[in-house]
Each structure stands twice: as C-alpha cells, then as structure tokens.
Design a protein around this motif. Sequence first.
Motif, mmCIF file in Angstrom:
data_model
loop_
_atom_site.group_PDB
_atom_site.id
_atom_site.type_symbol
_atom_site.label_atom_id
_atom_site.label_comp_id
_atom_site.label_asym_id
_atom_site.label_seq_id
_atom_site.Cartn_x
_atom_site.Cartn_y
_atom_site.Cartn_z
ATOM 1 N N VAL A 141 8.447 13.480 -5.677
ATOM 2 C CA VAL A 141 8.984 14.208 -4.525
ATOM 3 C C VAL A 141 8.010 15.287 -4.073
ATOM 4 C CG1 VAL A 141 10.785 15.834 -3.817
ATOM 5 C CG2 VAL A 141 11.404 13.757 -5.058
ATOM 6 N N ALA A 142 7.471 16.034 -5.028
ATOM 7 C CA ALA A 142 6.552 17.122 -4.700
ATOM 8 C C ALA A 142 5.280 16.601 -4.051
ATOM 9 C CB ALA A 142 6.209 17.915 -5.960
ATOM 10 N N GLN A 143 4.752 15.505 -4.557
ATOM 11 C CA GLN A 143 3.517 14.974 -3.987
ATOM 12 C C GLN A 143 3.698 14.576 -2.536
ATOM 13 O OE1 GLN A 143 2.293 11.878 -6.676
ATOM 14 N NE2 GLN A 143 1.377 13.310 -8.124
ATOM 15 N N ASP A 144 4.833 13.979 -2.217
ATOM 16 C CA ASP A 144 5.089 13.625 -0.814
ATOM 17 C C ASP A 144 5.131 14.876 0.062
ATOM 18 O OD1 ASP A 144 5.157 10.887 -1.198
ATOM 19 O OD2 ASP A 144 7.312 10.821 -1.548
ATOM 20 N N LEU A 145 5.738 15.953 -0.448
ATOM 21 C CA LEU A 145 5.780 17.206 0.314
ATOM 22 C C LEU A 145 4.388 17.817 0.450
ATOM 23 C CD1 LEU A 145 9.011 18.872 -1.132
ATOM 24 C CD2 LEU A 145 8.694 17.969 1.184
ATOM 25 N N PHE A 146 3.608 17.775 -0.624
ATOM 26 C CA PHE A 146 2.252 18.331 -0.566
ATOM 27 C C PHE A 146 1.404 17.604 0.470
ATOM 28 C CE2 PHE A 146 2.678 19.434 -5.355
ATOM 29 C CZ PHE A 146 3.334 20.611 -5.045
ATOM 30 N N PHE A 158 -5.236 -0.294 -19.287
ATOM 31 C CA PHE A 158 -5.630 0.077 -17.930
ATOM 32 C C PHE A 158 -4.789 -0.617 -16.862
ATOM 33 C CE2 PHE A 158 -10.232 1.323 -19.233
ATOM 34 C CZ PHE A 158 -9.761 2.535 -19.668
ATOM 35 N N ASP A 159 -3.987 -1.595 -17.254
ATOM 36 C CA ASP A 159 -3.114 -2.239 -16.272
ATOM 37 C C ASP A 159 -2.161 -1.233 -15.625
ATOM 38 O OD1 ASP A 159 -4.117 -4.805 -16.425
ATOM 39 O OD2 ASP A 159 -2.667 -5.490 -17.921
ATOM 40 N N ILE A 160 -1.847 -0.151 -16.338
ATOM 41 C CA ILE A 160 -0.914 0.821 -15.755
ATOM 42 C C ILE A 160 -1.545 1.576 -14.586
ATOM 43 C CG2 ILE A 160 0.253 1.104 -17.979
ATOM 44 C CD1 ILE A 160 -0.978 3.853 -18.216
ATOM 45 N N THR A 161 -2.864 1.464 -14.412
ATOM 46 C CA THR A 161 -3.523 2.137 -13.291
ATOM 47 C C THR A 161 -3.569 1.277 -12.035
ATOM 48 O OG1 THR A 161 -5.786 1.330 -13.750
ATOM 49 C CG2 THR A 161 -5.028 3.263 -14.981
ATOM 50 N N LEU A 162 -3.216 -0.004 -12.140
ATOM 51 C CA LEU A 162 -3.421 -0.928 -11.024
ATOM 52 C C LEU A 162 -2.664 -0.509 -9.768
ATOM 53 C CD1 LEU A 162 -3.430 -4.432 -12.785
ATOM 54 C CD2 LEU A 162 -5.347 -2.873 -12.321
ATOM 55 N N ASP A 163 -1.381 -0.141 -9.919
ATOM 56 C CA ASP A 163 -0.606 0.235 -8.742
ATOM 57 C C ASP A 163 -1.139 1.496 -8.083
ATOM 58 O OD1 ASP A 163 1.081 -1.919 -8.878
ATOM 59 O OD2 ASP A 163 2.712 -0.863 -9.879
ATOM 60 N N TYR A 164 -1.722 2.399 -8.884
ATOM 61 C CA TYR A 164 -2.269 3.630 -8.319
ATOM 62 C C TYR A 164 -3.421 3.322 -7.361
ATOM 63 C CZ TYR A 164 0.378 6.305 -11.781
ATOM 64 O OH TYR A 164 1.385 6.855 -12.528
ATOM 65 N N VAL A 165 -4.087 2.194 -7.587
ATOM 66 C CA VAL A 165 -5.224 1.813 -6.755
ATOM 67 C C VAL A 165 -4.802 0.825 -5.670
ATOM 68 C CG1 VAL A 165 -7.517 0.747 -6.741
ATOM 69 C CG2 VAL A 165 -6.837 2.208 -8.651
ATOM 70 N N GLN A 166 -4.017 -0.180 -6.035
ATOM 71 C CA GLN A 166 -3.719 -1.286 -5.121
ATOM 72 C C GLN A 166 -2.588 -0.992 -4.143
ATOM 73 O OE1 GLN A 166 -5.036 -4.971 -8.062
ATOM 74 N NE2 GLN A 166 -2.901 -4.392 -7.956
ATOM 75 N N ASP A 167 -1.591 -0.218 -4.551
ATOM 76 C CA ASP A 167 -0.468 0.072 -3.672
ATOM 77 C C ASP A 167 -0.889 1.100 -2.617
ATOM 78 O OD1 ASP A 167 2.045 2.058 -3.162
ATOM 79 O OD2 ASP A 167 2.729 -0.010 -3.441
ATOM 80 N N ASP A 168 -0.747 0.726 -1.343
ATOM 81 C CA ASP A 168 -1.250 1.581 -0.263
ATOM 82 C C ASP A 168 -0.620 2.965 -0.276
ATOM 83 O OD1 ASP A 168 -2.916 -0.408 0.635
ATOM 84 O OD2 ASP A 168 -1.529 -1.156 2.160
ATOM 85 N N GLN A 227 0.928 4.617 -2.835
ATOM 86 C CA GLN A 227 0.526 5.393 -4.006
ATOM 87 C C GLN A 227 -0.925 5.820 -3.910
ATOM 88 O OE1 GLN A 227 1.759 4.878 -7.995
ATOM 89 N NE2 GLN A 227 3.107 3.163 -7.517
ATOM 90 N N ARG A 228 -1.776 4.925 -3.396
ATOM 91 C CA ARG A 228 -3.192 5.268 -3.299
ATOM 92 C C ARG A 228 -3.401 6.421 -2.324
ATOM 93 N NH1 ARG A 228 -5.004 0.709 -1.908
ATOM 94 N NH2 ARG A 228 -5.357 1.030 0.300
ATOM 95 N N ALA A 229 -2.751 6.371 -1.172
ATOM 96 C CA ALA A 229 -2.904 7.437 -0.177
ATOM 97 C C ALA A 229 -2.421 8.766 -0.752
ATOM 98 C CB ALA A 229 -2.135 7.084 1.090
ATOM 99 N N ARG A 230 -1.298 8.719 -1.452
ATOM 100 C CA ARG A 230 -0.750 9.943 -2.030
ATOM 101 C C ARG A 230 -1.670 10.480 -3.128
ATOM 102 N NH1 ARG A 230 5.252 9.677 -4.323
ATOM 103 N NH2 ARG A 230 4.235 8.452 -5.924
ATOM 104 N N ASP A 243 -5.648 14.256 -5.208
ATOM 105 C CA ASP A 243 -6.961 14.502 -5.810
ATOM 106 C C ASP A 243 -7.741 15.538 -5.001
ATOM 107 O OD1 ASP A 243 -6.547 12.782 -7.890
ATOM 108 O OD2 ASP A 243 -7.640 11.098 -7.015
ATOM 109 N N GLN A 244 -7.636 15.456 -3.679
ATOM 110 C CA GLN A 244 -8.325 16.431 -2.828
ATOM 111 C C GLN A 244 -7.753 17.827 -3.036
ATOM 112 O OE1 GLN A 244 -8.395 15.259 1.276
ATOM 113 N NE2 GLN A 244 -9.446 13.323 0.874
#
Length: 203
Positions: free
Chosen positions: A24-29, A96-106, A108-111, A116-117
Amino acid sequence: MSETSPMPIRERTRRLAQTELTSVAQDLFVAQGYDGTTVDQIAAAAGMSKRTFFRYFPSKDDLVIGKYDLFADRMAEALDDRPADEPIWESLRRVFDITLDYVQDDHQRARNEAMDQIVRRTPQLYARYLEKMERVQQLLIGRVAARLNTADDPTDPRPGAIVGAAFACMQAARHAWFASDRTERFGGYLDDAMSTVSISTAD
C-alpha cells in the motif's frame, strides 16, 4: 524437502500485515512521492489506525527498508526448503525464482523501479539499503556454509564466493533482459547466466 519448523501463526500474521502495508505504501510513494506521503495516509489506505501501523513499523523509513528484510527472509526460507542433497548452485537458482515477478510483472517492476529511485536519492535510506542487502547475502552464505559443513570455519572462502557469484549472475541476467526486447522470460536469461559459471564444492 528439508525439514524446517513451521512458522508460528503470530509471526505469519505479522509478515502478512507488513507485506500488505509495504505494498500500500509503495503505491502511495509512487503516486505522491516519498516526502509527500505521511504515515497517517498509509495507515488510512491500509484500513488501520496510525497506532496499529507503528506495531508493524517504527517509522516510514523502516517501512521502506523493511521490504528488504522481508525479501531476505523469503530467500533464506526458500533455500531452507530445497532438498538437502540438491547441488548448491541449483538450489540458489531455484531460490532466485522468487525474484521473477519483481522483474517480469509490469506493475511490480514499475513500482520497484520507482522505489529504488527513492531509496537511492535519500541518503539515510540508501545507507540502510546497503546494510540490508549485505544481510541478504550473509543469510544465504550461512546456509551454504552449513551445506558444505564449514559453518564453524570462517576461513573457508567458498560460501561467500558461491553466493557472490550467484548474485553477480542475477545482476548480469537482469541487465541483459532489460537491454533486450523482453519477449523472452527473465528466467531464461537467469538460466543462461548461471549456466556459464561452474561451481565446485569439492574439498
């Protein structure tokens, strides 16, 4: 599968609440900026009181950095769940499979890229981020050392070298995938990167 004690219900509930708050917080940030988002707003968006928020995170900074603790714990638990007789390198690849959605899901990746910025542009957050990423590797190094029966030997360089090489492969795969047209799954790039490294655990 390895034999591990089940996580207590209270801790499982706490983890779920922390994960939901973080999401929730990340979406607000991303929508309002880090400085423009208050704890009151995060708590309200999560449907809880400010007092309840502080039961899970001491501060807004801790919420941001807390996701790296959750990530570290997930990776450590994933390695614990791998068969004890599985080659270490294969176990790390599966972790490392648990990182796949962080990269592949549009979404999650954008968020994640936006977060990171925020972390890199905020000195106090970036310093703590570096500490947390060190913890991620140290948790895995300890488990690899146990697999090699060298947990009591801090002079053995192999656990650190193996985990360091695995993370280097993940970063190389990530850079290559982002440079591509992204029509192929990130997991394939990760397979290619890790298959180029030969790991020996022989005494």
